[in-house]
Motif scaffolding. Sequence first.
Motif, PDB file in Angstrom:
ATOM      1  N   TRP A 118       7.107   7.872   0.339  1.00 31.73           N
ATOM      2  CA  TRP A 118       5.721   7.929   0.817  1.00 31.73           C
ATOM      3  C   TRP A 118       5.554   9.094   1.796  1.00 31.73           C
ATOM      4  N   ALA A 140       5.594  12.319   0.017  1.00 37.68           N
ATOM      5  CA  ALA A 140       4.322  12.580  -0.666  1.00 37.68           C
ATOM      6  C   ALA A 140       3.270  13.060   0.329  1.00 37.68           C
ATOM      7  N   MET A 145       1.508  16.667   0.096  1.00 36.53           N
ATOM      8  CA  MET A 145       0.051  16.755  -0.016  1.00 36.53           C
ATOM      9  C   MET A 145      -0.544  17.567   1.126  1.00 36.53           C
ATOM     10  N   LEU A 185      -7.394  15.299   3.244  1.00 36.83           N
ATOM     11  CA  LEU A 185      -7.953  13.981   3.585  1.00 36.83           C
ATOM     12  C   LEU A 185      -7.121  12.865   2.959  1.00 36.83           C
ATOM     13  N   LEU A 186      -6.711  13.074   1.716  1.00 30.78           N
ATOM     14  CA  LEU A 186      -5.886  12.045   1.066  1.00 30.78           C
ATOM     15  C   LEU A 186      -4.554  11.888   1.799  1.00 30.78           C
ATOM     16  N   TYR A 234      -4.077  12.344   4.928  1.00 29.12           N
ATOM     17  CA  TYR A 234      -4.368  11.585   6.146  1.00 29.12           C
ATOM     18  C   TYR A 234      -4.552  10.097   5.826  1.00 29.12           C
ATOM     19  N   LEU A 235      -5.202   9.808   4.711  1.00 22.96           N
ATOM     20  CA  LEU A 235      -5.407   8.405   4.351  1.00 22.96           C
ATOM     21  C   LEU A 235      -4.060   7.728   4.101  1.00 22.96           C
ATOM     22  N   LEU A 236      -3.179   8.430   3.393  1.00 16.91           N
ATOM     23  CA  LEU A 236      -1.857   7.845   3.140  1.00 16.91           C
ATOM     24  C   LEU A 236      -1.075   7.707   4.451  1.00 16.91           C
ATOM     25  N   GLY A 238      -2.421   7.236   7.239  1.00 20.91           N
ATOM     26  CA  GLY A 238      -3.046   6.105   7.917  1.00 20.91           C
ATOM     27  C   GLY A 238      -2.459   4.789   7.456  1.00 20.91           C
ATOM     28  N   LEU A 239      -2.235   4.661   6.163  1.00 20.66           N
ATOM     29  CA  LEU A 239      -1.607   3.441   5.646  1.00 20.66           C
ATOM     30  C   LEU A 239      -0.210   3.272   6.245  1.00 20.66           C
ATOM     31  N   MET A 279      -0.521   2.393   9.933  1.00 20.63           N
ATOM     32  CA  MET A 279      -1.013   1.012  10.044  1.00 20.63           C
ATOM     33  C   MET A 279       0.128   0.032   9.767  1.00 20.63           C
TER      34      MET A 279
END
Lengths: 792, 389
Positions: free
Chosen positions: B37, B40, B44, B58-59, B61-63, B65-66, B69
């Motif tokens: 992860w 990746a 990215m 942005l993607l 950052y979203l990953l 973020g997951l 979290m």
Amino acid sequence: MPLLRSFRLSIYLTLALACLSLGYAEEGLLPETPYITVSVIVLIAVAYQFEGRWSLSLGSANMVGAILAVALIAWIGFQFVRPPTGLLEYLPFPASLLPYLGPVLMILVPAKLFRPKHIGDFWAMQGIGLLAVTLACAMAYDLIFCFLLIAYLFSFAWSLALFYLYREVRPSDPTPGEIVTEPAPNFRLGKLSTRWSLLIVGGSLLLFLVTPRPAERPWELSMVVRGKLITGLSEGLIDLNRDGSLEPNREVAFEVYADDVAGNPILNLNPNQHWRASSLSFYENGRWLRDRPSGIFVQDRITPNQRRDSRPFAPEDRLAMRNERLPDFGPDAIYLRYRLHRNAGNWNILADPVLWRSQDLPPVYVHDGGRGTITHREDGQFEWYSTPGGTRGGYTQITLPLTDPDLSPPMNISLSYQELLTQFASAGLAERLRRWTTNLLVRLVREQKLPQTVLEENDPLTQLPLARHHEAIARAFESYLAASGEYGYSLTMNRRDKGADPIEDFLFNTKTGYCQQFASALVLMLRSQGIPAQLVLGFRGGESRGGGWYDIRQSDAHAWVETIVTRSPPRSIVPSRRGDKPPSTEGESFHWLTLDPTPSTDADIKGEGGFVNWLWGRKAWSESVFRNFVLGYDSTARQQAVKSIVASVQETVEAVREGDIPWWMTASIVGTGLALGWIFLIPHSSRRPRAITQRSPLAAPWKPFHDRLLKLLARRGFDMKLGATPREFTEEVAVNLRSDPRTVGVAEIPLSIAEACYRVCFGDQHIPPEEQLRLDAAIEQLEQVLSTARST
Amino acid sequence: MFSRTRCVPRSEAIRLPASDERATVRSFHLPREGRLWLLAIIVMFVTGVFKTINLLILLAYLLAGLFIMNAWLVRRDLTRLNAGRHLDGPIFAGQPFTSTIQISQTIAPERRGLVVQDGPERHLLLRLTNREPLWLRSSRTIGQRGRHAAPPVLASSRFPFGLVGRAVQIAPAEEWVVLPQIGTLQHNHFWDWLARQTRGDGRGRLRHRITLQEADVRGLREFRQGDSPRWIHWRSSARRNQVLVREYEDPSPPALLLVVEPWLPATPSAIDRDRLEALIRFAATLVWEISREPLARFQLIVSTYDRPIQPLTIPMLEVLAVENGSASTVPPGWCDRLSRSASHMPILVLTSNLNSTLAESISRHVGRLAAGLLASSPISWYVPPRPTP
């Protein structure tokens, strides 16, 4: 919902959303993408339906995989024999290969789903889905994809959480339908996943916005290469080969403020005003290319900037500044102040025709911050090259209300350039069009729309009409396309003969199209008769919002035609300066003549009702935000955003300080925001009392004084060793106490406590209250003796 | 009047399939999925920055973020857990016992997805609220007596996304004393046998006859070997043509001094070990059965244990549980340890030594007969437990 069902639903939904995102992002790049996307999603749905009830054996699954692989190979082979998509020509390598990866990834998903699955396969499938979304991110272009991406993230988070639980509770040899031997509990993770995703999306967007960016322009696959186009100026090439519909885009491209010499706003600007941005002169195989070097110069070179604008204008001396920096066109002059939005691209837009006067100041000046060099081009555009630190703070153009708004100022255009504007890249196309336009001329003459001399007076060398007939022929052709009724305006372009040139297909077959088809057709028709012509891109019209301000939207984007005409004697459009010698009345002058062959029915994207208009406005705003702050977000946008935020905060603080906004209103807004955040983001259960109301059933009656004894002994340095029983521990303590004469008297107390514990714990005996009191007293005695011994 | 009731989420957990995998305490660790992860995300982000693909950034950052979290939830959920492990009773070898872990927390509104591992037993906490503790009960069996190291109770989590893992110890390691297996004792036959043995029936003359009080006759029964001929009820025997003896009510409480000699040669064979285990099981059965009789007087002496043993069942069993045997024979003065009170109790000497003379020594010392018994020898009133593997 039981775990297994939730987990299946989540993983299939996630994969379907990944394929949908990829398919949507690829839409328009490859014509077959929608069909592949739909097929893959149907296969995913079928696999979901049969999951758990029926599964392929490994051999059968391999067979299905082989069939899909063969289909994939066939599709790849088809790419070599199909009509060209233009991807390889428009997109740089290897970006041009990206769209071809999409179907491969999408087909991999069902191929993997039909196979027997193990734990690792779920990660592999999620990996393929993530790869598909990554690829989609490189090709996405609009707001809907953003929603798909967020939906995918929600589903992905949900699926990962369920996958974690599934992996924990699954049996070692998983059998479909049986996960746990105990009753399968319900896993309600939807709310949690939503909360997590909201937090992640919010945080990621914030981080995204503050991340430093390079100054170069963000990646964006050209919109022109898609069959699905949106109105507006494109940065790339114009390709008329594509089918598809043109979607209206209501974003404001730029704003114009019009005022007169005295600074009074002009409220009746020409509603059909043309705003030029670029001209295209080279046409080949349905595509227009820009910036072909011409090497021509305008006749009347304008004077370069006297000095650069290096200080900002104060509002009160704006008029004085513009009078100083712009030429004097007399009392009828119109001043147009431009404010470009980001979606207007890198164009420098001017009202057409651009008027200037020989040996005078340029008709444009750049506002504060626009340091650099201004250069005018032969087609009326101007460019300025910013120095480091310079910004585009807007600019002002001076123009005049013209009796013939289609005619440009005179200029000297070289014959070589005129000849260039009559050339065709394809001799066959030129010949076919020449035959057709010649017949059209005959027809127009027969209908008395052109004089007979047009046919009789030909150039002996080329057998084409003489130059003096060019303007009449151009206007006749323009009228024929725009008003004959044979051609109609449509936002949808459907090719009928894809083997033919798109303009031939338009002129001979489809006869419907939008402005680019009409303008291109007229350019080629004129060129086929030896009349120089070029395509012009820009905007037409504008929407007044009062006070002299006009909004020009992307939906106002337009294409038209310019041809070269002559005037004899030379006609001066701009009034002469006082003291200048009078203009010559001999010879002839060249002018650009604007021709607009598009039928005037292209207002179908305007004039809807109030609510619909409001909806369009919201949609346009959302698209604008997405384009400006996500897709096209760069260092400039970042700086502007920071400035806007700072300015807004300062204005708000100032307003509150000056009493424009009551303090209670500010407090209410802040309080409402905090309350909403508390309601939606903080879990409800955290607001309940935290007291644990139940008492452990393991608490035994001997525990209190036993624990008390242990704590007391621990304070005195007697730690219970790991694994020691209470009896062993107390015996050890007793030995230690016996060794000290000060504590020998209480050496047996720990033993008696342990004995009592054993009696209660293992002997099922009850300690009477009097004995409990005695034990308590013994512990107190022990504590007292130990404290005394320690102090002494 | 109606009162509104609100459904409050309750803590709940399910038992997971047992696993031999031992979790280890680790602050944070990245499983393979987490490492991939991160890779990746990096790919990215770098691609997005290098090619200025904003959506890719942005993607990424979203990953990320997951991932963050996940790490935050794992850290939060494993912080400040209150837990303790309790046994619901003594542990006997070969017998299932219940270990209970009490776990609670008062910080977060609820915690989910924790895996609590107690040895091979694993529990998945679907929800642990701050209002209600959880009791995780697990039953298991330990085959061998003695000290048994119980590993610490660990709580681990990779919830919710499985990208970051953490494991903490919520209860310390313990050492449990596993008590010996308990067989079956036929009390009447045992006491009869003991009486015969200590009276010397069939064993030669006694130095001091210890008579049982024969005040109350309870009834008649068949003659058994070891019964005194004086107890024969001649009239009834003649009537039924069967030798019947009087059965007396013994008003005195049962008493026994059990002397255990856990002898094991210096280089023991498997048979020697089996013999020692048989001795321990035999002695444990006697302790368990007799010490729990009401009003029974019971005392245990282990020849290798030089401290007094508390006359309670579990402490006596604990002594036996941790006994490993000794090759040394009983020293000459050992019989002096026998207390005065023991001199009036029937004495049973259990030994694993085929050549033991401890019973004779004790007999000589106390001046009366002590019953001696090789633990591995079959006897009618004792059914040994089935040995555990």
